[in-house]
Design a protein around this motif. Sequence first.
Motif, PDB file in Angstrom:
ATOM      1  N   ALA A 154       0.833  -1.204   0.000  1.00  0.00           N
ATOM      2  CA  ALA A 154       0.000   0.000   0.000  1.00  0.00           C
ATOM      3  C   ALA A 154       0.866   1.253   0.000  1.00  0.00           C
ATOM      4  O   ALA A 154       1.982   1.258   0.530  1.00  0.00           O
ATOM      5  CB  ALA A 154      -0.924  -0.007   1.214  1.00  0.00           C
ATOM      6  N   ARG A 155       0.331   2.309  -0.601  1.00  0.00           N
ATOM      7  CA  ARG A 155       1.040   3.586  -0.636  1.00  0.00           C
ATOM      8  C   ARG A 155       0.832   4.386   0.645  1.00  0.00           C
ATOM      9  O   ARG A 155       1.652   5.249   0.981  1.00  0.00           O
ATOM     10  CB  ARG A 155       0.558   4.419  -1.825  1.00  0.00           C
ATOM     11  CG  ARG A 155       0.800   3.789  -3.180  1.00  0.00           C
ATOM     12  CD  ARG A 155       0.255   4.674  -4.285  1.00  0.00           C
ATOM     13  NE  ARG A 155       0.409   4.061  -5.609  1.00  0.00           N
ATOM     14  CZ  ARG A 155      -0.010   4.604  -6.726  1.00  0.00           C
ATOM     15  NH1 ARG A 155      -0.613   5.800  -6.694  1.00  0.00           N
ATOM     16  NH2 ARG A 155       0.159   3.985  -7.880  1.00  0.00           N
ATOM     17  N   ILE A 156      -0.264   4.119   1.330  1.00  0.00           N
ATOM     18  CA  ILE A 156      -0.597   4.907   2.517  1.00  0.00           C
ATOM     19  C   ILE A 156      -1.505   4.083   3.419  1.00  0.00           C
ATOM     20  O   ILE A 156      -2.283   3.245   2.950  1.00  0.00           O
ATOM     21  CB  ILE A 156      -1.280   6.235   2.112  1.00  0.00           C
ATOM     22  CG1 ILE A 156      -1.363   7.201   3.294  1.00  0.00           C
ATOM     23  CG2 ILE A 156      -2.654   5.988   1.492  1.00  0.00           C
ATOM     24  CD1 ILE A 156      -1.767   8.623   2.887  1.00  0.00           C
ATOM     25  N   CYS A 157      -1.366   4.302   4.706  1.00  0.00           N
ATOM     26  CA  CYS A 157      -2.273   3.718   5.693  1.00  0.00           C
ATOM     27  C   CYS A 157      -3.226   4.806   6.172  1.00  0.00           C
ATOM     28  O   CYS A 157      -2.801   5.930   6.480  1.00  0.00           O
ATOM     29  CB  CYS A 157      -1.488   3.163   6.879  1.00  0.00           C
ATOM     30  SG  CYS A 157      -2.524   2.567   8.250  1.00  0.00           S
ATOM     31  N   VAL A 158      -4.507   4.495   6.219  1.00  0.00           N
ATOM     32  CA  VAL A 158      -5.526   5.428   6.704  1.00  0.00           C
ATOM     33  C   VAL A 158      -6.202   4.822   7.926  1.00  0.00           C
ATOM     34  O   VAL A 158      -6.684   3.690   7.875  1.00  0.00           O
ATOM     35  CB  VAL A 158      -6.575   5.736   5.618  1.00  0.00           C
ATOM     36  CG1 VAL A 158      -7.663   6.652   6.179  1.00  0.00           C
ATOM     37  CG2 VAL A 158      -5.920   6.377   4.400  1.00  0.00           C
ATOM     38  N   SER A 159      -6.203   5.573   9.018  1.00  0.00           N
ATOM     39  CA  SER A 159      -6.902   5.170  10.236  1.00  0.00           C
ATOM     40  C   SER A 159      -8.036   6.144  10.510  1.00  0.00           C
ATOM     41  O   SER A 159      -7.923   7.340  10.219  1.00  0.00           O
ATOM     42  CB  SER A 159      -5.952   5.163  11.438  1.00  0.00           C
ATOM     43  OG  SER A 159      -4.908   4.244  11.271  1.00  0.00           O
ATOM     44  N   VAL A 160      -9.099   5.620  11.070  1.00  0.00           N
ATOM     45  CA  VAL A 160     -10.195   6.458  11.552  1.00  0.00           C
ATOM     46  C   VAL A 160     -10.208   6.356  13.070  1.00  0.00           C
ATOM     47  O   VAL A 160     -10.269   5.255  13.628  1.00  0.00           O
ATOM     48  CB  VAL A 160     -11.552   6.011  10.978  1.00  0.00           C
ATOM     49  CG1 VAL A 160     -12.680   6.839  11.592  1.00  0.00           C
ATOM     50  CG2 VAL A 160     -11.561   6.149   9.463  1.00  0.00           C
ATOM     51  N   THR A 161     -10.129   7.488  13.739  1.00  0.00           N
ATOM     52  CA  THR A 161     -10.143   7.539  15.195  1.00  0.00           C
ATOM     53  C   THR A 161     -11.354   8.335  15.657  1.00  0.00           C
ATOM     54  O   THR A 161     -11.589   9.449  15.178  1.00  0.00           O
ATOM     55  CB  THR A 161      -8.859   8.183  15.745  1.00  0.00           C
ATOM     56  OG1 THR A 161      -7.733   7.421  15.313  1.00  0.00           O
ATOM     57  CG2 THR A 161      -8.879   8.224  17.258  1.00  0.00           C
ATOM     58  N   ILE A 162     -12.111   7.762  16.575  1.00  0.00           N
ATOM     59  CA  ILE A 162     -13.311   8.415  17.104  1.00  0.00           C
ATOM     60  C   ILE A 162     -13.145   8.581  18.611  1.00  0.00           C
ATOM     61  O   ILE A 162     -12.869   7.609  19.318  1.00  0.00           O
ATOM     62  CB  ILE A 162     -14.573   7.572  16.820  1.00  0.00           C
ATOM     63  CG1 ILE A 162     -14.653   7.177  15.334  1.00  0.00           C
ATOM     64  CG2 ILE A 162     -15.812   8.330  17.260  1.00  0.00           C
ATOM     65  CD1 ILE A 162     -14.765   8.328  14.375  1.00  0.00           C
TER      66      ILE A 162
END
Length: 287
Positions: free
Chosen positions: A17-25
């Motif tokens: 992958a080129r980038i890791c995306v996380s969602v934080t709530i």
Amino acid sequence: METYLGPRPPIKLPGDARICVSVTIAFEAFMYHGHYGHASAKPGRPNHFSLSYAEYGPKVGFWRILDSLKRHKLHATFDVGGLAAERHPHIMRAMRDNGHEAAGHGWANDVHTSDDDPDGELKSIRQTSQAIAAGYGEKPVGWVSPGSVGSARTMQYMVDEGFLWNGDDASDDLPFVRNVGTKPLVILPRINFPTNDLIIWQKPQNPPSAYYEGFKETFDFLYEEGRRGSPKWIDLLLHCDLGGRPTLMPIFERAIQYVQAKEGVWFARRRDLAQMIMDLEGPQAKR
């Protein structure tokens, strides 16, 4: 003071992958004031309107965000205050049932850690972990102090209490392993300054579009670095009582849809990213 001799070697993400995306709530509770209206409150006395604003989180915001994550088939990390977990065990179960991570986020989120109260900090860590475990079913493996304000002892407490990762740092773009004594701890630095509803939208009173614009510009730059062989990480953060409102939710979903249309993106909970970094760098890390 550590000497830095140059940029870090690139890391390799799953699936190239080129980038890791996380969602934080952030799922929080407060003793005296929430995020809105606290400037007018008298010190040590509750601001009842501000606390009512915070109650939007468990009443409405959490459920709207949960539905959005489900529709977009995403798993997030919830930074959970111990008081919030104690008050709303059914919400903790909903997090677990939907595959989301529950990380520790202090006991009450209007009370910050102090170097002058080591016993109070350790008590907060332990009580918060126990409250999360009671509703979620297991203790958290990650921790972010309220406001990311840790103390000189926080990292030692982290390894002593068996945590995998900590987020009280802003020194890097990417996670890294820090050796605390003889034990390794993954540091997930705070990278969500341009993608944080509290910082970008609510406090400066920007239009909701500022959240998307800050995210897109940051994502595009990091995505291009990943294309050139140096993958990075970006985090989208919402607070249940702020970003869970109808003003910002469409902007959040627009950002998610923008990312999901791209190739080479790895969506990961923070614990998954931290475990990857631990496996990659391990206890031999020098940073």
